[in-house]
Design a protein around this motif. Sequence first.
Motif, PDB file in Angstrom:
ATOM      1  N   SER A  95     112.633   8.867  11.511  1.00 18.32           N
ATOM      2  CA  SER A  95     113.560   9.973  10.884  1.00 18.32           C
ATOM      3  C   SER A  95     114.793   9.279  10.614  1.00 18.32           C
ATOM      4  O   SER A  95     115.811   9.861  10.299  1.00 18.32           O
ATOM      5  N   GLY A  96     115.298   8.055  10.580  1.00 16.34           N
ATOM      6  CA  GLY A  96     116.324   7.552  10.139  1.00 16.34           C
ATOM      7  C   GLY A  96     117.266   6.502  11.146  1.00 16.34           C
ATOM      8  O   GLY A  96     118.156   6.017  10.690  1.00 16.34           O
ATOM      9  N   SER A  97     116.659   6.326  12.414  1.00 21.59           N
ATOM     10  CA  SER A  97     117.306   5.546  13.085  1.00 21.59           C
ATOM     11  C   SER A  97     116.919   4.169  13.231  1.00 21.59           C
ATOM     12  O   SER A  97     117.102   3.356  13.867  1.00 21.59           O
ATOM     13  N   ARG A  98     116.026   3.528  12.082  1.00 19.34           N
ATOM     14  CA  ARG A  98     115.333   2.245  11.886  1.00 19.34           C
ATOM     15  C   ARG A  98     116.754   1.453  11.840  1.00 19.34           C
ATOM     16  O   ARG A  98     117.697   1.775  11.222  1.00 19.34           O
ATOM     17  N   PHE A  99     116.346   0.074  11.928  1.00 16.33           N
ATOM     18  CA  PHE A  99     117.429  -0.843  11.711  1.00 16.33           C
ATOM     19  C   PHE A  99     117.652  -1.399  10.301  1.00 16.33           C
ATOM     20  O   PHE A  99     116.652  -1.628   9.864  1.00 16.33           O
ATOM     21  N   ILE A 100     118.774  -1.251   9.982  1.00 18.20           N
ATOM     22  CA  ILE A 100     119.132  -1.640   8.542  1.00 18.20           C
ATOM     23  C   ILE A 100     120.168  -2.529   8.583  1.00 18.20           C
ATOM     24  O   ILE A 100     121.167  -2.239   8.826  1.00 18.20           O
ATOM     25  N   PRO A 101     119.742  -3.748   8.042  1.00 17.28           N
ATOM     26  CA  PRO A 101     121.000  -4.831   7.971  1.00 17.28           C
ATOM     27  C   PRO A 101     121.995  -4.732   7.169  1.00 17.28           C
ATOM     28  O   PRO A 101     121.655  -4.103   6.017  1.00 17.28           O
ATOM     29  N   ASN A 102     123.435  -4.563   7.645  1.00 16.39           N
ATOM     30  CA  ASN A 102     124.441  -4.370   6.742  1.00 16.39           C
ATOM     31  C   ASN A 102     125.054  -5.422   5.998  1.00 16.39           C
ATOM     32  O   ASN A 102     126.014  -5.390   5.306  1.00 16.39           O
ATOM     33  N   LEU A 120     118.001   4.171  -7.263  1.00 13.25           N
ATOM     34  CA  LEU A 120     116.274   3.511  -7.038  1.00 13.25           C
ATOM     35  C   LEU A 120     115.746   4.407  -5.921  1.00 13.25           C
ATOM     36  O   LEU A 120     116.497   4.541  -4.676  1.00 13.25           O
ATOM     37  N   PHE A 121     114.653   4.986  -5.964  1.00 13.11           N
ATOM     38  CA  PHE A 121     113.568   5.504  -4.776  1.00 13.11           C
ATOM     39  C   PHE A 121     113.025   4.229  -3.860  1.00 13.11           C
ATOM     40  O   PHE A 121     112.612   3.539  -4.595  1.00 13.11           O
ATOM     41  N   SER A 122     113.136   4.762  -2.751  1.00 15.18           N
ATOM     42  CA  SER A 122     112.356   3.656  -1.972  1.00 15.18           C
ATOM     43  C   SER A 122     110.876   3.816  -2.090  1.00 15.18           C
ATOM     44  O   SER A 122     110.408   5.177  -2.168  1.00 15.18           O
ATOM     45  N   GLN A 123     110.139   2.834  -1.998  1.00  9.58           N
ATOM     46  CA  GLN A 123     108.611   2.742  -1.940  1.00  9.58           C
ATOM     47  C   GLN A 123     108.221   2.874  -0.649  1.00  9.58           C
ATOM     48  O   GLN A 123     106.852   3.343  -0.307  1.00  9.58           O
ATOM     49  N   ASN A 124     108.908   2.687   0.400  1.00 13.10           N
ATOM     50  CA  ASN A 124     108.354   2.555   2.020  1.00 13.10           C
ATOM     51  C   ASN A 124     108.755   3.824   2.668  1.00 13.10           C
ATOM     52  O   ASN A 124     108.183   4.092   3.835  1.00 13.10           O
ATOM     53  N   TYR A 125     110.087   4.466   2.275  1.00 10.00           N
ATOM     54  CA  TYR A 125     110.740   5.491   2.872  1.00 10.00           C
ATOM     55  C   TYR A 125     111.149   6.396   1.946  1.00 10.00           C
ATOM     56  O   TYR A 125     111.067   6.397   0.870  1.00 10.00           O
ATOM     57  N   ILE A 127     120.977  -2.736 -10.098  1.00  8.16           N
ATOM     58  CA  ILE A 127     120.163  -3.040  -8.834  1.00  8.16           C
ATOM     59  C   ILE A 127     118.647  -2.748  -9.551  1.00  8.16           C
ATOM     60  O   ILE A 127     118.605  -2.184 -10.268  1.00  8.16           O
ATOM     61  N   ALA A 128     117.972  -3.802  -8.711  1.00 11.53           N
ATOM     62  CA  ALA A 128     116.681  -3.869  -8.892  1.00 11.53           C
ATOM     63  C   ALA A 128     115.983  -4.080  -7.714  1.00 11.53           C
ATOM     64  O   ALA A 128     116.590  -4.627  -6.648  1.00 11.53           O
ATOM     65  N   MET A 129     114.646  -3.561  -7.585  1.00 11.32           N
ATOM     66  CA  MET A 129     113.863  -3.627  -6.341  1.00 11.32           C
ATOM     67  C   MET A 129     112.660  -4.702  -6.560  1.00 11.32           C
ATOM     68  O   MET A 129     112.085  -4.981  -7.674  1.00 11.32           O
ATOM     69  N   SER A 130     112.303  -5.355  -5.495  1.00  9.22           N
ATOM     70  CA  SER A 130     111.344  -6.473  -5.394  1.00  9.22           C
ATOM     71  C   SER A 130     109.979  -5.640  -5.489  1.00  9.22           C
ATOM     72  O   SER A 130     109.953  -4.396  -5.438  1.00  9.22           O
ATOM     73  N   PRO A 131     108.970  -6.261  -6.016  1.00 11.88           N
ATOM     74  CA  PRO A 131     107.608  -5.795  -6.108  1.00 11.88           C
ATOM     75  C   PRO A 131     107.153  -5.115  -5.061  1.00 11.88           C
ATOM     76  O   PRO A 131     106.367  -3.907  -4.970  1.00 11.88           O
ATOM     77  N   ASP A 132     107.312  -5.610  -3.549  1.00 10.30           N
ATOM     78  CA  ASP A 132     106.823  -5.036  -2.427  1.00 10.30           C
ATOM     79  C   ASP A 132     107.588  -3.870  -1.812  1.00 10.30           C
ATOM     80  O   ASP A 132     107.626  -2.930  -0.987  1.00 10.30           O
ATOM     81  N   GLY A 133     108.803  -3.550  -2.549  1.00 15.78           N
ATOM     82  CA  GLY A 133     109.758  -2.501  -2.354  1.00 15.78           C
ATOM     83  C   GLY A 133     110.551  -2.773  -1.161  1.00 15.78           C
ATOM     84  O   GLY A 133     111.208  -1.810  -0.429  1.00 15.78           O
ATOM     85  N   CYS A 168     116.746  -3.838   2.914  1.00 17.29           N
ATOM     86  CA  CYS A 168     117.146  -2.621   3.228  1.00 17.29           C
ATOM     87  C   CYS A 168     115.937  -1.685   3.589  1.00 17.29           C
ATOM     88  O   CYS A 168     115.936  -0.457   4.076  1.00 17.29           O
ATOM     89  N   PHE A 169     114.729  -1.850   3.096  1.00 14.66           N
ATOM     90  CA  PHE A 169     113.573  -1.214   3.030  1.00 14.66           C
ATOM     91  C   PHE A 169     112.436  -2.053   3.717  1.00 14.66           C
ATOM     92  O   PHE A 169     111.276  -1.625   3.072  1.00 14.66           O
ATOM     93  N   GLN A 170     112.553  -2.638   4.556  1.00 17.69           N
ATOM     94  CA  GLN A 170     111.504  -3.372   5.236  1.00 17.69           C
ATOM     95  C   GLN A 170     110.460  -2.295   5.774  1.00 17.69           C
ATOM     96  O   GLN A 170     110.909  -1.457   6.332  1.00 17.69           O
ATOM     97  N   PRO A 171     109.078  -2.509   5.596  1.00 21.29           N
ATOM     98  CA  PRO A 171     108.203  -1.483   6.015  1.00 21.29           C
ATOM     99  C   PRO A 171     108.186  -1.641   7.606  1.00 21.29           C
ATOM    100  O   PRO A 171     108.402  -2.609   8.157  1.00 21.29           O
ATOM    101  N   ASP A 172     107.526  -0.545   8.095  1.00 20.90           N
ATOM    102  CA  ASP A 172     107.251  -0.128   9.554  1.00 20.90           C
ATOM    103  C   ASP A 172     106.265  -1.337   9.927  1.00 20.90           C
ATOM    104  O   ASP A 172     105.332  -1.424   9.416  1.00 20.90           O
ATOM    105  N   PRO A 173     106.771  -2.098  10.955  1.00 20.95           N
ATOM    106  CA  PRO A 173     105.642  -3.188  11.346  1.00 20.95           C
ATOM    107  C   PRO A 173     104.389  -2.250  12.079  1.00 20.95           C
ATOM    108  O   PRO A 173     103.568  -2.952  12.132  1.00 20.95           O
ATOM    109  N   LEU A 174     104.682  -1.232  12.537  1.00 18.94           N
ATOM    110  CA  LEU A 174     103.212  -0.507  12.979  1.00 18.94           C
ATOM    111  C   LEU A 174     102.395  -0.174  11.978  1.00 18.94           C
ATOM    112  O   LEU A 174     101.056  -0.271  12.077  1.00 18.94           O
TER     113      LEU A 174
END
Length: 542
Positions: free
Chosen positions: A205-212, A449-454, A492-498, A515-521
């Motif tokens: 719900s939003g508490s994931r780690f986002i590198p600043n 840009l909308f995220s593809q993973n979240y 801004i532009a987004m990578s193919p994997d999002g 900033c939008f790395q997918p959930d490792p689970l």
Amino acid sequence: MSQFNYLNELNNIITMDGELTKGPAPRWQKKLDISTASTSFNASSMNTSRQKLSVSFGNGQQPVPPGTLSGKTPNKKPGGSSSTKKDGKSQTPSQKQPSGGDRFIPNRTTTDFDLGHYMVKQQNQEAKKENDGEGNSEENQQNGNGSGSPKHAERIKILSEAVKGCDISNKRILSYQTKAPAAPEGHMNPLKVVYSVKTPMSTKSGSRFIPNAPERILDAPDIINDYYLNLMDWSGDNVVAVALGSSVYLWNAASGNIEVLYENEGGDHACALSWIQEGHILAVGTSTGTVELWDCEQMKRLRIMDGHSGRVGVLAWNSYVVCSGSRDGTIVNHDVRSRDHNVATLRGHSQEVCGLKWSSDGKHLASGGNDNLVNVWSTANGAPHTTTDPLYAFNQHQAAVRALAWCPWQPNTLATGGGTADRCIKFWNVSNGQLLNSVDTKSQVCGLLFSQNYKELISAHGYVNNQLTIWKYPSMNRQIDLMGHTGRVLQIAMSPDGSTVMSAGADETLRLWKCFQPDPLLSKKEKTVTREKPSLLKQSIR
């Protein structure tokens, strides 16, 4: 006499009627005797212990004298007795808890421990006086010590009430009224991993780690600082095209190789770059009003398409049709397969067109211009080009609209961002033309840009902070601000994997943000294998 005694004993032995007065006691009688003895012992011990007990309460009640301990539950009201019914029978006290918290969990922040210590000490002294009698007080008076006198105790009580500012007789030792403060937003309890093997919901719900901080910073010398141009794009083959000055460069994000696609002579330069969805074809809008198609594998130009009288500042692909927006206020649909490429010319803007974006389902085209308008165009009978009349025209923005983004999981939802005089991100439902939401970002919106993973949205901004902001969608709660650019973010532009976003800034740097790395689970789950679609441009481009 001895003869009669003998006969009586003999008759008692022979007679079967009556109780047995001799012999061992029956088993049931032994149990009855044992239970009677234990009950009498417990009663005597309780009487003895009650004489030694005295009970006091922290809500101002007077201590109960020794030997008069009542079996009733004390009343919660200060100075009151246990509630009774009208007929005199005892009644169980009410189970209603104090409002605002749990009566069994004291709140340490609102509890006055110094006052509680004083109240307990005073009650213990009063109980001791009642047990010891008045001998000690007389002895203290004879010795000149008046600390145990009633007047001295009254003075101490008045002084305590003056210091505390309340009547201590009605003050509780422990406080149960105030709830514990709420945890800050995004807080995740680290002890959850001890008691649960499941992933905490807060991670989703939003508490994931986002590198600043950016993962990588690239130099971009001579990049043109113009709000109306679109000088960077990221292809599905993981190649970034960027226009620097009069040249166009290709950077392979996988290998890191840099190539020069071409270099203009004279004062001409590229104003817009856009990759086709599938393949290695790059469309380039020029300052002379033409659109060029380049094969980036062969490093050669395929064709030049005209149709504008001003520079081409924005491009958007839909299958084999590329749409170009120009300073002359028109939008031209080019069919790259046909010799007569101009299939439709859209005239919905009175000033320069600086934003173009096709929806994910390819049914709607959104355009933004310097006239503060947002037009939505629908496709013509299922073809990849649009009709000549707009479906909707939104005029709620107060500045130029360059930032456009379609929601990938809601194809009918469009996000638009305004310039310096507007600073708002607005959401539209193109099914009915309604405004869904508007958020004031306090700064110029340069990209969306909308995220593809979240279910999140990232926006690029200009003055004052030149930051990238990640928002939770649809609540639009600010997740984090990515700082680093010293000039406004141009695009801004987004990578193919999002997972990665690249930002181009007026400070002549390109920054990559993971900033939008997918959930490792999710990587542990089986992913369905999708068959690759054939290229839309396997036919030759004339």
